[in-house]
Design an enzyme around this catalytic site. Structure first.
Site: not given
Ligand SMILES: Cc1cc2nc3c(=O)[nH]c(=O)nc-3n(C[C@H](O)[C@H](O)[C@H](O)COP(=O)(O)OP(=O)(O)OC[C@H]3O[C@@H](n4cnc5c(N)ncnc54)[C@H](O)[C@@H]3O)c2cc1C
Length: 669
Positions: A154, A193, A437
């Site tokens: 992203t 993350g 996701e």
């Protein structure tokens, strides 16, 4: 100090009509699996180094992160100890599932581990998209945590539309290297993350340029930080993205590149390849890269959703047996709030839905494993169906999980709003899964594409796959008279889904026939399409629940309870979408009261077994992490105990009194 079990809870446990251990064993797989899960939980949860001195929510953002890293290091070091102990009895998949899903890991780092994406995305991507040679080079180092990675897809400007990603990776044949660049602000990677300060490697998704031509997005392994000093590598701009609704210890980060060079072999080349001279070799099938995406969605449904829903249900059920409020009958004393019908309606569907998704996820997991081995042999036939089912199940189940957690929180009144109830954190975790996701609406619309194609196939008399088989016969089911039993209800779900899907198909064709472009016709139909997909998903979940209870062999007492729960999901979902059932199924207006009665009867019949049911989920207090849901029911003692952990309560007078309050009060004299 060990407290006596609350009397009301004790009485509830005595009322239970089935053997709770039998259900626990069934949910685990068998009695041996229950035993090894319990051993695994004790092994990790008894470690004093993994316990909080002060609840994590009282720490600053920075301290929270540092604690999460400290605990993650201990936790993953212990995985080796556990595997070498000879006592483990469980395979490594079970261990990672427990540490990264809603179980042991969520007890230790409530806010999410900064290592999670390393295991859930970084390693699976290398395994799924790297050549055998690349897997040999990276997977061992990653599994033994010599390197820690993330998955950087992203960007600030693009999440859903991955073809629009702007990070550029250009091949330089002179040095046999790729050069990475972030040409715009919107091309900054944003969200991965662990990217902020935890990872030193990443799989970066970037537009590949070679021999002057763009070949679209491809995955590259990039070193981000020096392995010794942890300083960013030359040309790497990196940081954390800041505070969020939840998951505040997962260290989501940003990343930009300024002429960062990586070796040619750092492009993951199992599918497409760039040769030494810069020649691009296309993947034989671009769908081969779907594997990792599907895997993560399957894991979300299997290991996260049903775990958060069941935890919410356990907390709300136990609390509602301990909590007494108001009066039902004058002079009869305050009843347990679980005796209010509306309270049962808030909580029992969550018990039932957590099982419904568990059974649906088990189908998804089996198909995922079958399809993966078929893919190895080049057989892609079932991939689109698996992809479609994983997308819609992920979307509908995560949305339901967020609603279930909120509804169970509301069932606990004011105390449910406390951090120590664990509802705020569970909501943040469940709701995050609605976006990551694959954003849920986008996922529903991906499944919708599959359904439109299946509808076309049904009309052309072509062979249909298992999950859409009903598109060829749902209309014939409508001719039958209504009977309020599971077969008839299951068929009604199929009729609703089939009709809504067919309506979308006709609507799109009508718009196209009236001169609209296919793309505009699609956009004009997307509300209907997303709802049709949701109906398809719910029909599937209901079918899989019905099939499960028809095919399993358990004691008659337990079968009775599971059947009630199945009926409850049916009645609950039907009443939520009654308009659809009246419009599209063989249910007539005169039959509606029978569905309302079914719901009310199910609630009544589940009531005596409610505590037994949630006890069977066998979630330890540490994993529940809730003052309201403790097994012994000593809720009020826990609330006071937790309040006293507040840093504000560590001194009788806060210094703000001397600094601000006193001067202010005196100035008003
Ligand atoms: C907690 C968390 C962790 C994350 N971890 C990672 C990670 O580790 N690595 C990583 O790379 N990313 C990660 N992400 C990013 C995540 O994958 C994206 O946020 C997600 O894909 C949605 O993209 P977006 O944020 O750009 O939203 P957008 O795509 O901009 O969506 C915004 C709105 O537009 C709508 N929309 C967009 N396209 C369409 C369409 N075609 N049709 C109809 N409606 C549409 C959506 O439904 C939504 O309502 C994470 C996100 C979160 C919240």
């Amino acid at each position: 100090m060990k407290l006596k079990v609350n009397e009301d809870l004790q009485k509830e446990r005595l009322k239970c009509t089935f053997n709770t251990e039998e259900l626990t064993n069934f949910l685990d797989g068998d009695a041996n699996k229950t035993l090894s899960r319990r051993k695994l939980e004790s092994f990790f949860l008894s470690d004093l180094n993994l316990k909080d001195k002060i609840p994590m929510e009282y720490l600053s953002h920075k301290e929270r992160y540092e604690e999460a890293v400290r605990k993650s290091c201990i936790l993953f070091k212990k995985v080796n100890e556990w595997q070498q102990s000879g006592d483990s009895g469980s395979n490594s998949m079970e261990v990672y599932k427990s540490l990264l899903g809603g179980s042991v890991g969520s007890a230790i780092i409530k806010d999410g581990s900064p290592f999670a994406v390393h295991y859930v995305m970084f390693i699976p991507t290398i395994m799924g998209q790297g050549t055998l040679e690349q897997q040999g080079e990276w997977v061992g180092r990653a599994f033994s945590n010599q390197i820690i990675g993330t998955y950087a897809q992203t960007e600030l400007g693009h999440g859903t539309f991955i073809r629009g990603l702007e990070t550029i990776c250009t091949y330089d044949p002179a040095t046999e290297e790729f050069v990475l660049n972030s040409p715009t602000l919107t091309s900054y990677k944003w969200w991965p993350g662990g990217l902020g300060h935890t990872c030193n490697y990443a799989v970066v998704i970037a537009q590949l340029y070679t021999q002057g031509k763009c070949h679209g997005i491809h995955p590259f392994i990039v070193q981000l930080r020096d392995e010794e000093t942890w300083n960013p590598m030359p040309g790497i701009k990196i940081g954390e993205i800041g505070g969020k609704l939840g998951m505040n210890s997962t260290n989501n980060g940003y990343l930009a590149f300024d002429n960062v060079r990586i070796p040619r072999m750092n492009m993951l080349m199992k599918n497409a390849q760039v040769l030494k001279d810069g020649t691009y070799k296309k993947s034989v099938n671009d769908k081969l890269t779907y594997g990792t995406m599907i895997f993560v969605r399957v894991v979300i449904v299997r290991d996260l959703v049903s775990s958060y829903i069941s935890k919410a249900a356990i907390i709300a059920t136990r609390y509602s047996c301990v909590r007494r409020q108001s009066e039902l009958k004058p002079g009869a004393g305050e009843p347990q709030i679980l005796d209010y019908q509306t309270q049962q309606y808030k909580i029992f569907p969550a018990i039932a839905i957590s099982l419904a998704y568990k059974f649906a996820a088990s189908w998804l997991w089996d198909v995922y494993n079958d399809v993966t081995s078929q893919l190895e042999q080049g057989d892609l036939e079932r991939l689109p169906e698996l992809h479609a089912m994983a997308c819609c199940l992920k979307a509908v189940s995560t949305a339901d999980a967020a609603v279930a957690v909120t509804t169970c929180r509301l069932a606990c009144g004011g105390h449910g709003y406390m951090n120590c109830s664990n509802f705020p954190n569970m909501y943040a975790m469940a709701s995050a899964a609605e976006t990551y996701e694959g954003e849920n609406t986008v996922l529903l619309l991906q499944t919708a594409r599959y359904l439109m194609k299946a509808c076309q196939d049904a009309k052309s008399g072509l062979k249909l796959t298992e999950t859409v088989l009903y598109l060829s016969n749902f209309k014939s089911l409508r001719r039958r008279n209504w009977i309020t039993d599971l077969d008839c209800i299951g068929n009604a779900f199929l009729q609703v889904a089939g009709s809504k899907i067919e309506n979308c198909y006709f609507a799109i064709n009508q718009l196209i026939n009236s001169g609209m472009s296919q793309e505009d016709a699609w956009n004009e139909t997307t509300i209907k399409l997303s709802r049709a997909t949701e109906a398809h998903c719910r029909a599937f979940v209901i079918q899989s629940f019905i099939t499960t209870i028809k095919t399993i062999h358990l004691s008659s007492e337990l079968m009775k309870v599971l059947t009630e729960l199945c009926k409850l999901v049916c009645a609950h979902w039907m009443l939520n979408q009654m308009g659809d059932f009246l419009q599209y199924s063989n249910l007539k207006p005169s039959d509606v009261p029978s569905i309302q009665s079914l719901l009310e009867e199910c609630l009544k019949r589940i009531r005596p077994n409610a505590v037994g049911l949630v006890d069977s989920f066998d979630v330890r207090d540490e994993i529940l992490g809730s003052a309201l849901g403790v097994y012994d029911g000593n809720v009020y003692e826990r609330l006071i105990e937790d309040a006293n952990k507040s840093p504000l309560n560590q001194e009788p007078v806060n210094e703000s009194f001397h600094k601000y309050l006193k001067p202010y009060l005196k100035s008003n004299l």
